[in-house]
Design a protein around this motif. Structure first.
Motif, PDB file in Angstrom:
ATOM      1  N   VAL A  31      -3.083  -5.980  -3.887  1.00 27.90           N
ATOM      2  CA  VAL A  31      -1.782  -5.309  -4.029  1.00 27.90           C
ATOM      3  C   VAL A  31      -1.194  -4.925  -2.663  1.00 27.90           C
ATOM      4  O   VAL A  31      -0.042  -5.262  -2.371  1.00 27.90           O
ATOM      5  N   PRO A  32      -1.935  -4.214  -1.782  1.00 27.73           N
ATOM      6  CA  PRO A  32      -1.343  -3.926  -0.471  1.00 27.73           C
ATOM      7  C   PRO A  32      -1.087  -5.181   0.370  1.00 27.73           C
ATOM      8  O   PRO A  32      -0.101  -5.247   1.106  1.00 27.73           O
ATOM      9  N   PHE A  33      -1.953  -6.177   0.233  1.00 29.58           N
ATOM     10  CA  PHE A  33      -1.757  -7.410   0.997  1.00 29.58           C
ATOM     11  C   PHE A  33      -0.503  -8.149   0.524  1.00 29.58           C
ATOM     12  O   PHE A  33       0.266  -8.663   1.332  1.00 29.58           O
ATOM     13  N   ALA A  34      -0.291  -8.184  -0.808  1.00 23.71           N
ATOM     14  CA  ALA A  34       0.916  -8.816  -1.342  1.00 23.71           C
ATOM     15  C   ALA A  34       2.154  -8.054  -0.895  1.00 23.71           C
ATOM     16  O   ALA A  34       3.186  -8.665  -0.567  1.00 23.71           O
ATOM     17  N   TRP A  35       2.087  -6.724  -0.874  1.00 18.83           N
ATOM     18  CA  TRP A  35       3.209  -5.931  -0.366  1.00 18.83           C
ATOM     19  C   TRP A  35       3.476  -6.288   1.093  1.00 18.83           C
ATOM     20  O   TRP A  35       4.635  -6.412   1.490  1.00 18.83           O
ATOM     21  N   GLY A  36       2.428  -6.429   1.872  1.00 17.51           N
ATOM     22  CA  GLY A  36       2.592  -6.773   3.278  1.00 17.51           C
ATOM     23  C   GLY A  36       3.247  -8.130   3.472  1.00 17.51           C
ATOM     24  O   GLY A  36       4.082  -8.308   4.353  1.00 17.51           O
ATOM     25  N   ILE A  37       2.891  -9.088   2.636  1.00 15.52           N
ATOM     26  CA  ILE A  37       3.504 -10.408   2.735  1.00 15.52           C
ATOM     27  C   ILE A  37       4.966 -10.342   2.324  1.00 15.52           C
ATOM     28  O   ILE A  37       5.840 -10.897   2.987  1.00 15.52           O
ATOM     29  N   LEU A  38       5.254  -9.668   1.214  1.00 12.80           N
ATOM     30  CA  LEU A  38       6.632  -9.608   0.727  1.00 12.80           C
ATOM     31  C   LEU A  38       7.554  -8.832   1.662  1.00 12.80           C
ATOM     32  O   LEU A  38       8.742  -9.140   1.758  1.00 12.80           O
ATOM     33  N   SER A  39       7.020  -7.818   2.331  1.00 15.30           N
ATOM     34  CA  SER A  39       7.857  -7.032   3.241  1.00 15.30           C
ATOM     35  C   SER A  39       7.788  -7.533   4.684  1.00 15.30           C
ATOM     36  O   SER A  39       8.337  -6.897   5.574  1.00 15.30           O
ATOM     37  N   GLN A  40       7.108  -8.640   4.896  1.00 16.51           N
ATOM     38  CA  GLN A  40       6.955  -9.280   6.206  1.00 16.51           C
ATOM     39  C   GLN A  40       6.239  -8.372   7.219  1.00 16.51           C
ATOM     40  O   GLN A  40       6.545  -8.384   8.405  1.00 16.51           O
ATOM     41  N   HIS A  41       5.306  -7.580   6.722  1.00 18.37           N
ATOM     42  CA  HIS A  41       4.432  -6.754   7.561  1.00 18.37           C
ATOM     43  C   HIS A  41       2.990  -7.106   7.202  1.00 18.37           C
ATOM     44  O   HIS A  41       2.266  -6.301   6.620  1.00 18.37           O
ATOM     45  N   ILE A  42       2.591  -8.304   7.555  1.00 11.69           N
ATOM     46  CA  ILE A  42       1.304  -8.829   7.118  1.00 11.69           C
ATOM     47  C   ILE A  42       0.144  -8.021   7.696  1.00 11.69           C
ATOM     48  O   ILE A  42      -0.817  -7.709   6.986  1.00 11.69           O
ATOM     49  N   LEU A  43       0.206  -7.656   8.951  1.00  9.38           N
ATOM     50  CA  LEU A  43      -0.897  -6.901   9.556  1.00  9.38           C
ATOM     51  C   LEU A  43      -1.035  -5.512   8.934  1.00  9.38           C
ATOM     52  O   LEU A  43      -2.157  -5.048   8.704  1.00  9.38           O
ATOM     53  N   ILE A  44       0.083  -4.857   8.659  1.00 10.62           N
ATOM     54  CA  ILE A  44       0.023  -3.541   8.009  1.00 10.62           C
ATOM     55  C   ILE A  44      -0.537  -3.686   6.603  1.00 10.62           C
ATOM     56  O   ILE A  44      -1.367  -2.889   6.160  1.00 10.62           O
ATOM     57  N   GLY A  45      -0.108  -4.728   5.871  1.00  5.76           N
ATOM     58  CA  GLY A  45      -0.644  -4.985   4.535  1.00  5.76           C
ATOM     59  C   GLY A  45      -2.124  -5.290   4.563  1.00  5.76           C
ATOM     60  O   GLY A  45      -2.880  -4.841   3.700  1.00  5.76           O
ATOM     61  N   LEU A  46      -2.560  -6.041   5.558  1.00  3.58           N
ATOM     62  CA  LEU A  46      -3.977  -6.357   5.697  1.00  3.58           C
ATOM     63  C   LEU A  46      -4.786  -5.099   5.996  1.00  3.58           C
ATOM     64  O   LEU A  46      -5.843  -4.871   5.397  1.00  3.58           O
ATOM     65  N   LEU A  47      -4.274  -4.262   6.886  1.00  7.08           N
ATOM     66  CA  LEU A  47      -4.945  -3.004   7.204  1.00  7.08           C
ATOM     67  C   LEU A  47      -4.993  -2.082   5.986  1.00  7.08           C
ATOM     68  O   LEU A  47      -6.030  -1.475   5.693  1.00  7.08           O
ATOM     69  N   MET A  48      -3.884  -1.998   5.262  1.00  9.53           N
ATOM     70  CA  MET A  48      -3.861  -1.155   4.064  1.00  9.53           C
ATOM     71  C   MET A  48      -4.806  -1.681   2.982  1.00  9.53           C
ATOM     72  O   MET A  48      -5.442  -0.900   2.274  1.00  9.53           O
ATOM     73  N   SER A  49      -4.920  -2.994   2.860  1.00 10.03           N
ATOM     74  CA  SER A  49      -5.816  -3.549   1.856  1.00 10.03           C
ATOM     75  C   SER A  49      -7.282  -3.282   2.208  1.00 10.03           C
ATOM     76  O   SER A  49      -8.089  -2.973   1.334  1.00 10.03           O
ATOM     77  N   VAL A  50      -7.627  -3.368   3.485  1.00  8.63           N
ATOM     78  CA  VAL A  50      -8.999  -3.055   3.902  1.00  8.63           C
ATOM     79  C   VAL A  50      -9.293  -1.571   3.686  1.00  8.63           C
ATOM     80  O   VAL A  50     -10.366  -1.206   3.201  1.00  8.63           O
ATOM     81  N   LEU A  51      -8.333  -0.712   3.997  1.00  4.08           N
ATOM     82  CA  LEU A  51      -8.517   0.726   3.760  1.00  4.08           C
ATOM     83  C   LEU A  51      -8.619   1.042   2.272  1.00  4.08           C
ATOM     84  O   LEU A  51      -9.419   1.896   1.869  1.00  4.08           O
ATOM     85  N   ALA A  52      -7.837   0.376   1.447  1.00  3.51           N
ATOM     86  CA  ALA A  52      -7.916   0.587  -0.001  1.00  3.51           C
ATOM     87  C   ALA A  52      -9.267   0.132  -0.540  1.00  3.51           C
ATOM     88  O   ALA A  52      -9.879   0.812  -1.372  1.00  3.51           O
ATOM     89  N   TRP A  53      -9.751  -1.015  -0.058  1.00  8.24           N
ATOM     90  CA  TRP A  53     -11.069  -1.496  -0.483  1.00  8.24           C
ATOM     91  C   TRP A  53     -12.164  -0.519  -0.068  1.00  8.24           C
ATOM     92  O   TRP A  53     -13.028  -0.171  -0.862  1.00  8.24           O
ATOM     93  N   TRP A  54     -12.100  -0.066   1.177  1.00  7.99           N
ATOM     94  CA  TRP A  54     -13.108   0.877   1.673  1.00  7.99           C
ATOM     95  C   TRP A  54     -13.047   2.194   0.897  1.00  7.99           C
ATOM     96  O   TRP A  54     -14.087   2.752   0.532  1.00  7.99           O
ATOM     97  N   GLY A  55     -11.829   2.675   0.615  1.00  7.87           N
ATOM     98  CA  GLY A  55     -11.676   3.913  -0.141  1.00  7.87           C
ATOM     99  C   GLY A  55     -12.204   3.803  -1.562  1.00  7.87           C
ATOM    100  O   GLY A  55     -12.851   4.722  -2.072  1.00  7.87           O
ATOM    101  N   LEU A  56     -11.952   2.669  -2.210  1.00  2.89           N
ATOM    102  CA  LEU A  56     -12.477   2.475  -3.560  1.00  2.89           C
ATOM    103  C   LEU A  56     -13.996   2.396  -3.566  1.00  2.89           C
ATOM    104  O   LEU A  56     -14.651   2.920  -4.466  1.00  2.89           O
ATOM    105  N   ARG A  57     -14.564   1.733  -2.564  1.00  2.00           N
ATOM    106  CA  ARG A  57     -16.033   1.670  -2.473  1.00  2.00           C
ATOM    107  C   ARG A  57     -16.631   3.061  -2.311  1.00  2.00           C
ATOM    108  O   ARG A  57     -17.640   3.382  -2.913  1.00  2.00           O
ATOM    109  N   LYS A  58     -16.002   3.886  -1.463  1.00  2.00           N
ATOM    110  CA  LYS A  58     -16.494   5.245  -1.253  1.00  2.00           C
ATOM    111  C   LYS A  58     -16.271   6.108  -2.483  1.00  2.00           C
ATOM    112  O   LYS A  58     -17.098   6.957  -2.815  1.00  2.00           O
ATOM    113  N   LEU A  59     -15.146   5.916  -3.166  1.00  2.00           N
ATOM    114  CA  LEU A  59     -14.833   6.712  -4.355  1.00  2.00           C
ATOM    115  C   LEU A  59     -15.793   6.388  -5.495  1.00  2.00           C
ATOM    116  O   LEU A  59     -16.254   7.294  -6.189  1.00  2.00           O
ATOM    117  N   LYS A  60     -16.104   5.122  -5.671  1.00  7.72           N
ATOM    118  CA  LYS A  60     -17.035   4.742  -6.729  1.00  7.72           C
ATOM    119  C   LYS A  60     -18.459   5.157  -6.384  1.00  7.72           C
ATOM    120  O   LYS A  60     -19.124   5.785  -7.195  1.00  7.72           O
TER     121      LYS A  60
END
Length: 96
Positions: A31-60
């Motif tokens: 989801v964050p990566f797709a947002w990054g592609i659609l808004s033409q901010h691929i690096l920000i989307g990639l960073l947000m997707s890695v942070l979301a993955w890390w946050g979900l791993r820690k939350l679970k």
């Protein structure tokens, strides 16, 4: 020549995986990566997707995915999850 007809899973309780991730982790990545592609901010989307993955791993942290839904039910407004058959979480004692 021995041919196995049936594949028996080694661990019955393992969640289904998409690549290396469970479904919720995969959605947290895509989801964050797709947002990054659609808004033409691929690096920000990639960073947000890695942070979301890390946050979900820690939350679970070894718990089931339903633990996140249960926590959201108790701590977020009732319309957030949209459960229709359950009473609102702020009603702790029910008469009846």
């Amino acid at each position: 020549m021995t041919v196995q007809r049936y594949i028996v899973p080694q661990h019955l309780d393992d969640p289904e995986l998409i690549g290396f991730w469970t479904l919720d982790e995969f959605l947290g990545l895509i989801v964050p990566f797709a947002w990054g592609i659609l808004s033409q901010h691929i690096l920000i989307g990639l960073l947000m997707s890695v942070l979301a993955w890390w946050g979900l791993r820690k939350l679970k942290a070894g718990r089931a995915v339903s633990w996140i839904v249960h926590t959201a039910y108790w701590h977020l407004p009732g319309a957030f999850i949209g459960l229709k058959a359950t009473p609102p979480s702020h009603i702790r004692i029910m008469a009846g």
